[in-house]
Design a protein around this motif. Sequence first.
Motif, PDB file in Angstrom:
ATOM      1  N   LEU A  74       0.820  -0.900   0.245  1.00  0.00           N
ATOM      2  CA  LEU A  74       0.163   0.023   0.022  1.00  0.00           C
ATOM      3  C   LEU A  74       0.901   1.167   0.178  1.00  0.00           C
ATOM      4  N   ASN A  75       1.936   1.254   0.676  1.00  0.00           N
ATOM      5  CA  ASN A  75       2.948   2.176   0.760  1.00  0.00           C
ATOM      6  C   ASN A  75       4.342   1.603   1.224  1.00  0.00           C
ATOM      7  N   GLU A  76       5.344   2.604   1.381  1.00  0.00           N
ATOM      8  CA  GLU A  76       6.482   1.919   1.866  1.00  0.00           C
ATOM      9  C   GLU A  76       6.616   1.358   3.324  1.00  0.00           C
ATOM     10  N   LEU A  77       5.428   1.428   3.886  1.00  0.00           N
ATOM     11  CA  LEU A  77       5.451   0.882   5.335  1.00  0.00           C
ATOM     12  C   LEU A  77       4.622  -0.584   5.266  1.00  0.00           C
ATOM     13  N   LEU A  78       3.286  -0.243   4.592  1.00  0.00           N
ATOM     14  CA  LEU A  78       2.046  -1.358   4.697  1.00  0.00           C
ATOM     15  C   LEU A  78       2.003  -2.128   3.596  1.00  0.00           C
ATOM     16  N   THR A  79       1.967  -3.440   4.075  1.00  0.00           N
ATOM     17  CA  THR A  79       1.593  -4.489   3.044  1.00  0.00           C
ATOM     18  C   THR A  79       0.453  -5.259   3.442  1.00  0.00           C
ATOM     19  N   CYS A  80      -0.678  -5.248   2.738  1.00  0.00           N
ATOM     20  CA  CYS A  80      -1.928  -5.755   3.121  1.00  0.00           C
ATOM     21  C   CYS A  80      -1.801  -7.197   2.644  1.00  0.00           C
ATOM     22  N   ASP A  81      -2.533  -8.075   3.356  1.00  0.00           N
ATOM     23  CA  ASP A  81      -2.516  -9.432   2.854  1.00  0.00           C
ATOM     24  C   ASP A  81      -3.572  -9.664   1.556  1.00  0.00           C
ATOM     25  N   LEU A  82      -4.795  -9.189   1.549  1.00  0.00           N
ATOM     26  CA  LEU A  82      -5.366  -9.268   0.272  1.00  0.00           C
ATOM     27  C   LEU A  82      -5.859  -8.008  -0.126  1.00  0.00           C
ATOM     28  N   PHE A  83      -5.725  -7.457  -1.379  1.00  0.00           N
ATOM     29  CA  PHE A  83      -6.228  -6.355  -1.981  1.00  0.00           C
ATOM     30  C   PHE A  83      -7.201  -6.751  -3.107  1.00  0.00           C
ATOM     31  N   ALA A  84      -8.215  -6.539  -2.904  1.00  0.00           N
ATOM     32  CA  ALA A  84      -9.389  -6.799  -3.874  1.00  0.00           C
ATOM     33  C   ALA A  84     -10.007  -5.732  -4.428  1.00  0.00           C
ATOM     34  N   THR A  85     -10.154  -5.529  -5.857  1.00  0.00           N
ATOM     35  CA  THR A  85     -11.026  -4.491  -6.403  1.00  0.00           C
ATOM     36  C   THR A  85     -12.253  -5.003  -7.109  1.00  0.00           C
ATOM     37  N   LYS A  86     -13.187  -4.211  -7.424  1.00  0.00           N
ATOM     38  CA  LYS A  86     -14.366  -4.446  -8.078  1.00  0.00           C
ATOM     39  C   LYS A  86     -14.897  -3.076  -8.592  1.00  0.00           C
ATOM     40  N   GLY A  87     -14.821  -2.792  -9.958  1.00  0.00           N
ATOM     41  CA  GLY A  87     -15.050  -1.679 -10.497  1.00  0.00           C
ATOM     42  C   GLY A  87     -14.103  -0.625  -9.895  1.00  0.00           C
ATOM     43  N   PHE A  88     -14.833   0.713  -9.324  1.00  0.00           N
ATOM     44  CA  PHE A  88     -13.934   1.560  -8.750  1.00  0.00           C
ATOM     45  C   PHE A  88     -13.570   1.333  -7.010  1.00  0.00           C
ATOM     46  N   GLY A  89     -14.314   0.318  -6.580  1.00  0.00           N
ATOM     47  CA  GLY A  89     -14.146   0.245  -5.357  1.00  0.00           C
ATOM     48  C   GLY A  89     -13.014  -0.906  -4.863  1.00  0.00           C
ATOM     49  N   ASN A  90     -12.732  -0.727  -3.674  1.00  0.00           N
ATOM     50  CA  ASN A  90     -11.622  -1.698  -3.210  1.00  0.00           C
ATOM     51  C   ASN A  90     -12.071  -2.442  -1.887  1.00  0.00           C
ATOM     52  N   LEU A  91     -11.234  -3.582  -1.480  1.00  0.00           N
ATOM     53  CA  LEU A  91     -11.659  -4.388  -0.268  1.00  0.00           C
ATOM     54  C   LEU A  91     -10.295  -4.797   0.293  1.00  0.00           C
ATOM     55  N   ILE A  92      -9.968  -4.289   1.369  1.00  0.00           N
ATOM     56  CA  ILE A  92      -8.670  -4.930   2.111  1.00  0.00           C
ATOM     57  C   ILE A  92      -8.914  -5.846   3.078  1.00  0.00           C
ATOM     58  N   VAL A  93      -8.333  -7.061   3.001  1.00  0.00           N
ATOM     59  CA  VAL A  93      -8.850  -8.033   4.198  1.00  0.00           C
ATOM     60  C   VAL A  93      -7.232  -8.295   4.791  1.00  0.00           C
TER      61      VAL A  93
END
Length: 224
Positions: A74-93
């Motif tokens: 996500l940036n230089e400090l944060l890595t998320c487990d799941l990054f999911a996109t649909k259309g113009f929206g996103n979901l982080i798990v």
Amino acid sequence: MSGRQKFEADILNLLSKLTINAPKSTITKITGLKDWLIKLQKENVVKINHSVMELVCAKYLIQRDYDVQLEYSLNELLTCDLFATKGFGNLIVEIETGFIPPENALAPMTYTSARLASKIIRYSSFAGKFALGVPPHYILPFPLTLAKSPRNRTDEEIAKVKRLVDVYYHKPPVTVDEIRNARLHEIQIIDVDKLTVQEIDPEAYLKRAIQKGITFEYMPPEEQ
């Protein structure tokens, strides 16, 4: 069998189960995620108990028309487990297995509460929707106020969360505004044995746990 070989064997075993009767497009997407996890394991970035939950969750999201990436920066400090996109929206798990570092063995629930609060606060700012993924046997002890809508949080509750998080996570420290605006939209209960994911509202999740006698309010050590 080496640890690397065991990881690959377990991932391939899971992949064979996840792709039974699946559409070709789903198989292609999950296979790509499998290859990515194997690459990361060779770099000692991921562990098997975490990775299998990611794959089960990924299939669940792919079936709901999300495009999914694992271990996404996500940036230089944060890595998320799941990054999911649909259309113009996103979901982080973010997946939580309940691991406690040895240095926090004397205050495991307080530490975990702070870790979960930090994740909700930091990651949700990057997400249209933010979820915590958890196995069925583990109850997430996150602060009660973070299950509320942001407009329903009091200044006292926000200050309490900040004191808790600052004990364990202060590089950089979370801000009052970040806590006030943080949002946990859902809990995803990931059952690897049954290859299922169940979504539940955070407030309903906490109410169910409280009915079983589980408490969620943990304070920094100096305040206990």
